[in-house]
Design a protein around this motif. Structure first.
Motif, short mmCIF file in Angstrom:
data_model
loop_
_atom_site.label_atom_id
_atom_site.label_comp_id
_atom_site.label_asym_id
_atom_site.label_seq_id
_atom_site.Cartn_x
_atom_site.Cartn_y
_atom_site.Cartn_z
N GLU A 1 54.58 72.41 37.33
CA GLU A 1 55.61 71.93 37.33
C GLU A 1 55.60 70.53 36.28
N LYS A 2 56.51 69.89 35.87
CA LYS A 2 55.97 68.53 35.44
C LYS A 2 57.52 67.74 36.10
N ARG A 3 57.63 66.71 35.92
CA ARG A 3 58.71 65.72 36.13
C ARG A 3 59.09 65.66 34.87
N THR A 4 60.83 65.16 35.28
CA THR A 4 61.62 64.83 33.46
C THR A 4 62.44 63.03 33.11
N LEU A 5 62.08 62.80 33.18
CA LEU A 5 62.43 61.47 32.60
C LEU A 5 64.05 60.60 33.57
N ASP A 6 64.70 61.55 33.71
CA ASP A 6 65.90 61.67 34.85
C ASP A 6 65.75 61.69 36.74
N GLY A 7 64.18 62.07 36.09
CA GLY A 7 63.62 62.27 38.00
C GLY A 7 63.96 63.65 38.71
N GLY A 8 64.69 64.35 37.10
CA GLY A 8 64.53 65.71 37.99
C GLY A 8 63.39 66.61 37.39
N SER A 9 63.51 67.80 37.44
CA SER A 9 61.45 68.18 37.04
C SER A 9 62.38 69.86 36.68
N VAL A 10 61.08 70.84 36.00
CA VAL A 10 61.31 71.52 35.65
C VAL A 10 60.22 72.32 35.67
N VAL A 11 60.65 73.43 36.29
CA VAL A 11 59.20 74.70 36.53
C VAL A 11 59.40 76.03 36.44
N VAL A 12 58.20 76.20 35.37
CA VAL A 12 57.61 76.95 34.43
C VAL A 12 57.33 78.67 35.29
N GLN A 13 56.98 79.67 35.71
CA GLN A 13 56.06 80.57 35.60
C GLN A 13 56.05 81.73 34.86
N THR A 14 54.76 82.00 34.81
CA THR A 14 54.06 82.52 33.60
C THR A 14 53.46 83.70 33.86
#
Length: 762
Positions: free
Chosen positions: A351-364
């Motif tokens: 997981e990582k936060r985005t600049l607008d306060g959202g987040s990105v979730v990557v499942q590998t």
């Protein structure tokens, strides 16, 4: 209802008319009724008063509302369809130009079916000069630019503005019509709506179209304009403002293109991708995420809270959409990467936060990685167990002679080495110094011994070395080069093996001493026994021949013959033993001479003929013509042939055959084969028959007598000639003993080649 009342009521109900105009009961509003041909049918007083400055009779007043006849016909069609047309126009009066706001609509058809149209016009109060100047200042301060076009709809002027594409573009616009500025015929659709408004002289706002400047650069333009009318309501053109939207459109296109590329990139990655907004609601996820988490497909829609997706994932067996629990997400020190198992599949969640306060979730998916990790762990455990289970101590050095790996057996072999004291990467000189101090490398200065050992390992290490420890144990060290330039050293305690080797060496020496003693005894006994035995044989022959007179009883003659035969048999045995002893001592020397093989064979045949006839056995010999002579010991060669022929006759029953065949094989040399049709030898007894004293039938009551030395002696003597003896036999069918002499033994007659004659043998 009369036409006048209908027109008045229509003008009074105009939605765009100001309240003051409607209260004038039709006097302040210029009302004119036209027929379908555009002729004036009726008008009010206000409209008639306007005729003083500008004639309003005839179709001209109606026609001035349109560009041309085509536009007028189009307007009539729109009015007939019930559409109301609105706009402004300028009219020239005695006091100046007057702006009129108009509304054009269709009236109810007359009883005869004729169509009538109502034109209602309201004067617009002119602004003062100060107000006009203020408006111009406001407009010039804006980012827009001003333009004007004449009645032919050609641009006549354009103002300067920072938003204008450039001076060359201004020159490009001036003198051009909108229809001429379109990029191509099929791209005029984006300004067709503007053309329709201009056609009926209506105002327009924020209407876009595309054009190219003189450099071929495409521009996106937005125009807003009002129609301008002159004296008598004549159409003068349009004036308005414009804006260059090229940069904005390009930015929009770039943004759309970037967004499309981003979506395509997200779709093309093999990982599961999810984007959340600042309120932890789903924005989007790629098809890979939907494929892996198909069990929660109903929740994978935009706007779904992350908490609902997390709960559905746990309930329905999908991969959780967060690295850890929702309560601990993005806390200080909390991990941003986690793992989850779905059946036999493993996934890494980041997981990582985005600049607008959202987040990105990557499942590998890391199933293959987990499998490799498990296999590596199993192999490592197996390797470690193997290393620790080895009987040898093992040490691996890298190319710089630093420790890489070792097993615990090293500490069992070298008691001076302490477990846990050395680490991976330590120099090999550290444990060597400890061993040198304990005397493993012999006497001397430990530092010097270690330096010598290290130099030896770098330059030319010995593959095998024995180390003698202080307690007397012997350790064998073996060095093997590694592919990376390092060394593999194994250490084995060979103390017990060295003891066994010493014991075996002593036993071998004792056995050799006993064998020599036995051989010497046999040789001495042979010499001692031959002298009295010769006397016994000689006196028995004298008695048998009755040299000094008759013996009396005939049985004495038979006894004398038996004594002679037994003595001769014993003498042959003693001679064989003596030959065996000489061969073992290496004291047999060949007396080589030129030998004629047919002559030797004929002599042997004469000696064996009587014995073969007494046994009722057919004895034959075959030799090829032009047989070369041999360089050999004739006496030993004759002894070899007699041994082979004697064995063949002895082990062949009556009525059998013994054949001697001499050939020159293709491989070269000379081959003599003695074949019989006797009892034969089993395959597992062939090797035993060639050993000294090798009796196949070892029973005390065996049928055939012998010492078992004939074939071993024959084999030894043929090998002294550089040849070899080979036995081939089948039980019940006979035996073939073949001796081979090398080509170096052949002596060719002058002009005769030593070629094979097997093919010409009869």
């Amino acid at each position: 209802m009369t036409l006048r009342r209908q027109a008045v009521r229509a003008s009074m109900g105009m939605p765009d008319q100001p309240r003051e105009a409607t209260e004038l009961a039709g006097d302040a509003i210029l009302t004119t009724v036209f027929d379908a041909a555009g002729r004036i049918v009726m008008r009010n007083r206000a409209a008639a008063d306007w005729s003083v400055a500008e004639p309003l009779d005839g179709p001209d007043r109606f026609a001035t509302l349109f560009v041309d006849e085509e536009g007028r016909q189009a307007a009539l069609a729109r009015l007939a369809a019930g559409e109301i047309m609105r706009g402004e126009r300028s009219v020239a009066r005695t006091g100046g130009i007057q702006r009129l706001r108009y509304t054009l609509s269709a009236l109810e058809a007359t009883e005869t079916g004729e169509q009538r149209f109502l034109l209602a016009e309201t004067p617009v109060e002119p602004q003062s000069g100060q107000e006009t100047e203020q408006l111009r200042d406001y407009a010039e301060a804006a980012a827009d630019w001003f333009w004007e076009m004449d009645a032919t709809l050609r641009f006549t002027s354009m103002s300067e503005s920072t938003q204008v594409p450039g001076s060359n573009t201004i020159d490009f616009f001036v003198g051009q019509r909108l229809v001429d500025l379109a990029i191509s015929e099929d791209e005029r659709g984006d300004w067709r709506g503007l053309a329709d408004l201009i056609e009926v002289r209506l105002p327009f706002r924020d209407t876009r179209f595309r054009c190219r400047d003189s450099n071929g650069v495409e521009h996106h333009i937005s125009l807003s304009g009002l129609p301008v009318f002159g004296q008598g309501g004549r159409f003068m053109g349009y004036r308005g403002i414009g804006r260059d939207l090229t940069l904005l459109v390009r930015a929009e296109q770039h943004a759309a293109f970037a967004q499309t590329r981003l979506i395509e990139a997200i779709e093309s990655i093999p990982e599961c991708f999810m984007l959340l907004d600042s309120e932890d609601r789903l924005v989007l996820c790629n098809s890979r995420y939907r494929e892996v988490n198909a069990a929660i497909a109903p929740w994978l829609v935009g706007g779904t809270p992350l908490a609902d997706i997390y709960r559905a994932s746990e309930e329905r067996g999908a991969v959780r959409p967060a690295a850890i629990s929702l309560a601990e997400r993005f806390r200080s020190g909390a991990p941003s990467v986690g793992e989850a198992q779905l059946g036999d599949r493993w996934f890494q969640i980041s997981e990582k936060r985005t600049l607008d306060g959202g987040s990105v979730v990557v499942q590998t998916e890391i199933t293959a990685l987990k499998r490799r990790e498990r296999e590596l762990a199993e192999k490592s455990a197996l390797l470690n167990a193997t290393l620790q289970s080895m009987q040898q101590g093992l040490v691996v050095y890298d190319s710089d002679l630093r420790l890489r790996i070792w097993n615990e057996k090293i500490y069992d072999l070298f008691h001076d080495l302490v477990p846990g004291k050395h680490r991976v990467g330590d120099s090999a000189s550290l444990p060597m110094r400890i061993l040198a101090e304990s005397g493993v490398f012999g006497p001397g200065d430990p530092e010097r011994l270690v330096a010598e050992r290290m130099k030896e390992l770098r330059e030319a290490p010995p593959p095998v070395e024995e180390l003698i420890l202080a307690d007397g144990r012997v350790v064998e060290r073996r060095l093997t080069p590694m592919p990376d330039g390092g060394l593999l050293a194994t250490y084995l305690d060979i103390t017990q093996r060295k003891r066994f080797e010493a014991d075996l060496r002593r036993a071998k020496e004792e056995a050799e001493l006993a064998s020599r003693t036995k051989t010497e005894f046999l040789a001495n006994m042979s010499h001692e026994l031959r002298t009295p035995l010769n006397a016994v044989i000689g006196f028995a022959e004298i008695m048998q021949s009755e040299v000094f007179g008759p013996l009396g009883d005939p049985h004495y003659s038979e006894y004398a013959a038996d004594i002679r035969d037994s003595g001769q048999h014993l003498l042959n045995l003693i001679n064989d033993l003596l030959d065996v002893s000489k061969i073992e001592f290496g004291k047999v020397e060949l007396v080589e001479e030129t030998v004629d093989v047919p002559s030797i064979l004929d002599s042997c045949m004469r000696l064996m003929r009587d014995r073969a006839d007494q046994a009722a056995i057919e004895l034959t010999a075959h030799t090829p013509p032009d047989l070369p002579q041999l360089q050999a010991d004739s006496r030993r060669l004759k002894q070899i042939l007699l041994n082979l022929m004697s064995n063949a006759v002895k082990f062949t029953p009556a009525g059998g055959q013994v054949t001697v065949r001499v050939t020159l094989p293709e491989a070269g040399g000379l081959k003599i084969a003695v074949s019989d049709t006797g009892i034969g030898i089993a395959k597992h007894d062939l090797a035993k028959a060639l050993q000294p004293f090798g009796q196949i039938d070892s029973r005390m009551t065996r049928k055939y007598q012998g010492t078992g030395l004939g074939l071993p002696l024959t084999k030894s003597m043929i090998e002294l000639h550089g040849g070899k003896l080979q036995l081939e036999s089948t039980v019940g069918r006979g035996t073939t003993a073949t001796l081979w002499l090398p080509p170096s033994r052949l002596i060719a007659a002058p002009g005769v080649a030593l070629a094979s004659r097997e093919s010409r043998e009869s």
